[in-house]
Motif scaffolding. Structure first.
Motif, PDB file in Angstrom:
ATOM      1  N   SER A  46       0.828  -1.195   0.000  1.00 47.15           N
ATOM      2  CA  SER A  46       0.000   0.000   0.000  1.00 47.15           C
ATOM      3  C   SER A  46       0.864   1.247   0.000  1.00 47.15           C
TER       4      SER A  46
ATOM      5  N   GLY B 113       4.413   2.961  -3.975  1.00 45.24           N
ATOM      6  CA  GLY B 113       3.625   3.103  -5.194  1.00 45.24           C
ATOM      7  C   GLY B 113       4.073   4.328  -5.957  1.00 45.24           C
ATOM      8  N   LEU B 114       3.128   4.905  -6.690  1.00 43.56           N
ATOM      9  CA  LEU B 114       3.453   6.104  -7.462  1.00 43.56           C
ATOM     10  C   LEU B 114       3.872   7.242  -6.552  1.00 43.56           C
ATOM     11  N   GLY B 115       3.430   7.180  -5.312  1.00 40.03           N
ATOM     12  CA  GLY B 115       3.833   8.193  -4.346  1.00 40.03           C
ATOM     13  C   GLY B 115       5.342   8.241  -4.177  1.00 40.03           C
TER      14      GLY B 115
ATOM     15  N   TYR C 199      -5.335   9.226  -8.547  1.00 42.55           N
ATOM     16  CA  TYR C 199      -4.229   8.262  -8.571  1.00 42.55           C
ATOM     17  C   TYR C 199      -4.392   7.300  -9.750  1.00 42.55           C
TER      18      TYR C 199
ATOM     19  N   PHE D 196       2.698  11.609   4.642  1.00 43.08           N
ATOM     20  CA  PHE D 196       1.446  10.882   4.874  1.00 43.08           C
ATOM     21  C   PHE D 196       1.019  10.126   3.626  1.00 43.08           C
ATOM     22  N   PHE D 197       1.142  10.802   2.482  1.00 38.21           N
ATOM     23  CA  PHE D 197       0.731  10.168   1.232  1.00 38.21           C
ATOM     24  C   PHE D 197       1.549   8.910   0.981  1.00 38.21           C
ATOM     25  N   SER D 198       2.855   9.056   1.107  1.00 34.74           N
ATOM     26  CA  SER D 198       3.721   7.937   0.753  1.00 34.74           C
ATOM     27  C   SER D 198       3.530   6.741   1.688  1.00 34.74           C
TER      28      SER D 198
ATOM     29  N   SER E 222       0.764   6.026   3.180  1.00 37.13           N
ATOM     30  CA  SER E 222      -0.670   5.689   3.199  1.00 37.13           C
ATOM     31  C   SER E 222      -1.297   5.945   4.567  1.00 37.13           C
ATOM     32  N   LEU E 223      -0.962   7.080   5.163  1.00 37.90           N
ATOM     33  CA  LEU E 223      -1.474   7.362   6.499  1.00 37.90           C
ATOM     34  C   LEU E 223      -2.573   8.411   6.497  1.00 37.90           C
TER      35      LEU E 223
ATOM     36  N   MET F 253      -5.937   8.142   6.564  1.00 39.74           N
ATOM     37  CA  MET F 253      -7.302   7.922   6.072  1.00 39.74           C
ATOM     38  C   MET F 253      -7.828   6.527   6.398  1.00 39.74           C
TER      39      MET F 253
ATOM     40  N   SER G  33      -1.189  -0.292  -4.272  1.00 36.04           N
ATOM     41  CA  SER G  33      -1.631   0.908  -3.553  1.00 36.04           C
ATOM     42  C   SER G  33      -3.104   1.187  -3.778  1.00 36.04           C
TER      43      SER G  33
ATOM     44  N   SER H 154      -5.399  -0.836  -1.700  1.00 33.65           N
ATOM     45  CA  SER H 154      -5.623  -0.406  -0.312  1.00 33.65           C
ATOM     46  C   SER H 154      -6.617   0.752  -0.251  1.00 33.65           C
ATOM     47  N   LEU H 155      -6.561   1.621  -1.255  1.00 28.33           N
ATOM     48  CA  LEU H 155      -7.518   2.732  -1.279  1.00 28.33           C
ATOM     49  C   LEU H 155      -8.939   2.197  -1.422  1.00 28.33           C
TER      50      LEU H 155
HETATM   51  N1  TRP Z   1       1.071   5.382  -0.490  1.00 28.75           N
HETATM   52  C1  TRP Z   1       0.715   5.116  -1.846  1.00 28.75           C
HETATM   53  C2  TRP Z   1       1.850   5.583  -2.720  1.00 28.75           C
HETATM   54  O1  TRP Z   1       2.836   6.042  -2.240  1.00 28.75           O
HETATM   55  C3  TRP Z   1      -0.600   5.741  -2.219  1.00 28.75           C
HETATM   56  C4  TRP Z   1      -1.672   5.377  -1.283  1.00 28.75           C
HETATM   57  C5  TRP Z   1      -2.271   4.176  -1.159  1.00 28.75           C
HETATM   58  C6  TRP Z   1      -2.224   6.191  -0.296  1.00 28.75           C
HETATM   59  N2  TRP Z   1      -3.175   4.206  -0.149  1.00 28.75           N
HETATM   60  C7  TRP Z   1      -3.157   5.426   0.394  1.00 28.75           C
HETATM   61  C8  TRP Z   1      -1.988   7.493   0.065  1.00 28.75           C
HETATM   62  C9  TRP Z   1      -3.843   5.970   1.466  1.00 28.75           C
HETATM   63  C10 TRP Z   1      -2.697   8.018   1.118  1.00 28.75           C
HETATM   64  C11 TRP Z   1      -3.597   7.278   1.827  1.00 28.75           C
HETATM   65  O2  TRP Z   1       1.781   5.502  -3.898  1.00 28.75           O
END
Ligand code: TRP
Length: 449
Positions: A23, A26-28, A106, A226-228, A230-231, A233, A321, A324-325
């Motif tokens: 998760s 990813g593209l993050g 995304y 947070f994005f990378s 996946s935190l 949410m 990723s 997981s979303l």
């Molecule tokens: N973390 C993933 C990435 O780096 C993207 C991602 C997946 C995400 N699930 C998430 C970002 C939840 C924020 C919240 O590509």
């Protein structure tokens, strides 16, 4: 006795690490991290980013895992169970909404990875100079519906995996493929660093100019962290609820943060030396990755094959990723609204597709889809990553630190006393005091500017 039997779960320790790392990675890491770093002054951003990941990433991640495993429920259900008749479930609802938003834009970029697999297979980069590769990329954006179709394919792929459930779906795909991505990035990194003029790129990445640390850089680094990972949410609340009681949550959090940060750093080492060598500006945004990488393969023995492998792996990294979303949304619909998993998946995918079309079409020249001077794509990214995720993360640590409390936290991280977890006290201190404060300060400071 076995009343929890029907709930799906991860089969093994490596399962949760693989799924959480899948998760996170990813593209993050490979696309968004270089973009943000390039737009925010290089090495100075990297420093702040590392601080965010270590001091906030680990505590927030652990809080989410604890909340998830303790409640055995989805992002919304967790708060309903642990804090009934309060406003806390709003954090979960915000997470579900945020999941939609992120998935919507995304999936646009995820779709590009499919287009680039086709380009790589048909050998369409070979012998081209940078200007031509850049032109091809913007021509592709202007074929709006082509973007939308790839996006739809990607959403369907994601739906297919989530449809099948946690153990058959998520775990199986993540376990094998992420290590492969690491290997190919190392190969690429070596090639990139040995290009003529690569030093300038390395210095951009590692030689900080502290005067570049501004409020905007702090907000961007916070959002990227947070994005990378996946935190913020509820991904790790949801996944945490599938974790076995005997798993070590602390070491899971450390492993995932380490793996994710390594991949991001490697992506930087691949992109910047090469970008400087070829003359791609560090502020080139989307093109930074999608133009630099094909150029890099053009300079490599066996570039044709490696390029295909790279984009296939990138697509898979994106897929683990997006899974997981979507899982956050589907787990919510299934458990809270009592809809069958399969139907929930179809509904969630259709809704995402609808939103996603606007994100994709907003990247065309002369697009009508502009909000407050930003493309819909950028607006969705900004609101979800730089606003909703940090806000969600802040509320999650406050919930952990002040509502659920120390005793429950210690119980979960030590598996009721079976594990030592030597860092638990300091991590809890960060969760209770430092993390909420730090996020609030960065956030308010950013809003004022
Ligand atoms: N973390 C993933 C990435 O780096 C993207 C991602 C997946 C995400 N699930 C998430 C970002 C939840 C924020 C919240 O590509």
């Amino acid at each position: 006795m076995e009343e929890k039997k029907k709930r799906d779960g991860f089969g093994s320790k490596i399962g949760i690490i693989a799924a959480a790392a899948g998760s996170a990675i990813g593209l993050g890491n490979i696309y968004r991290f270089p973009c943000e770093l390039g737009n925010n002054g290089g090495a100075a951003f990297l420093l702040v980013y590392l601080a965010v990941v270590i001091f906030l990433g680990i505590p927030v991640m652990l809080s989410e895992l604890v909340i998830g495993r303790h409640s055995q429920s989805n992002a919304v259900g967790a708060f309903k169970k642990l804090a009934p008749k309060t406003a806390w479930p709003i954090v979960g609802y915000m997470g579900v909404l945020c999941g939609f938003l992120i998935f919507a834009f995304y999936s646009t970029v995820s779709g590009w990875t499919l287009e680039y697999i086709v380009k790589a297979v048909s050998n369409s980069f070979s012998g081209k100079d940078l200007a031509t590769i850049e032109q091809d990329f913007s021509d592709f954006h202007n074929m709006g519906w082509r973007n939308v179709i790839w996006q739809a394919v990607f959403i369907l792929l994601t739906g297919f995996v989530v449809f099948k459930g946690v153990q058959n779906g998520i775990e199986k795909y993540a376990k094998i493929l992420m290590p492969l991505l690491l290997v190919i990035l190392i190969v690429l990194g070596v090639r990139s660093m040995t290009l003529p003029g690569a030093k300038a790129g390395l210095s951009f990445l590692f030689n900080p100019d502290f005067s570049k640390i501004t409020g905007k850089v702090l907000v961007s680094a916070l959002g990227q962290g947070f994005f990378s990972l996946s935190l913020g949410m509820g991904v790790l609340i949801t996944y945490g609820s599938y974790v076995k009681k005997s798993d070590n949550l602390t070491s899971t959090a450390f492993s995932v943060v380490l793996a994710d940060t390594m991949i991001a750093l490697l992506a930087g080492i691949v992109i910047f030396p090469a970008a400087f060598s070829f003359g791609v500006r560090p502020t080139a945004g989307m093109g930074l990755v999608f133009n630099t990488i094909p150029m890099l393969f053009n300079q490599m023995a066996g570039g044709y094959v490696f390029c295909i492998i790279f984009f296939v792996l990138l697509a898979i990294a994106a897929l683990t990723s997006t899974i997981s979303l979507l899982e956050v949304v589907v787990a919510y619909i299934t458990e809270q609204l009592h809809v069958k998993r399969q139907l929930a998946t179809v509904i969630a995918c259709a809704a995402t597709m609808f939103l996603g079309v606007f994100a994709s079409l907003s990247l065309m020249e002369n697009t009508p889809f502009i909000i407050a001077g930003k493309t819909v794509f950028d607006a969705m990214d900004f609101i979800s990553s730089n606003v909703m995720l940090p806000l969600g993360g802040m509320l999650i640590v406050i919930f952990m630190g002040w509502r659920l409390g120390k005793t429950k936290f210690f119980e979960e991280v030590t598996n009721e006393g079976k594990l030592k977890s030597p860092l638990k006290a300091i991590i809890f201190f960060i969760i209770r005091y430092l993390a909420p404060l730090a996020i609030a300060v960065v956030f308010i400071n950013g809003l004022i500017k």
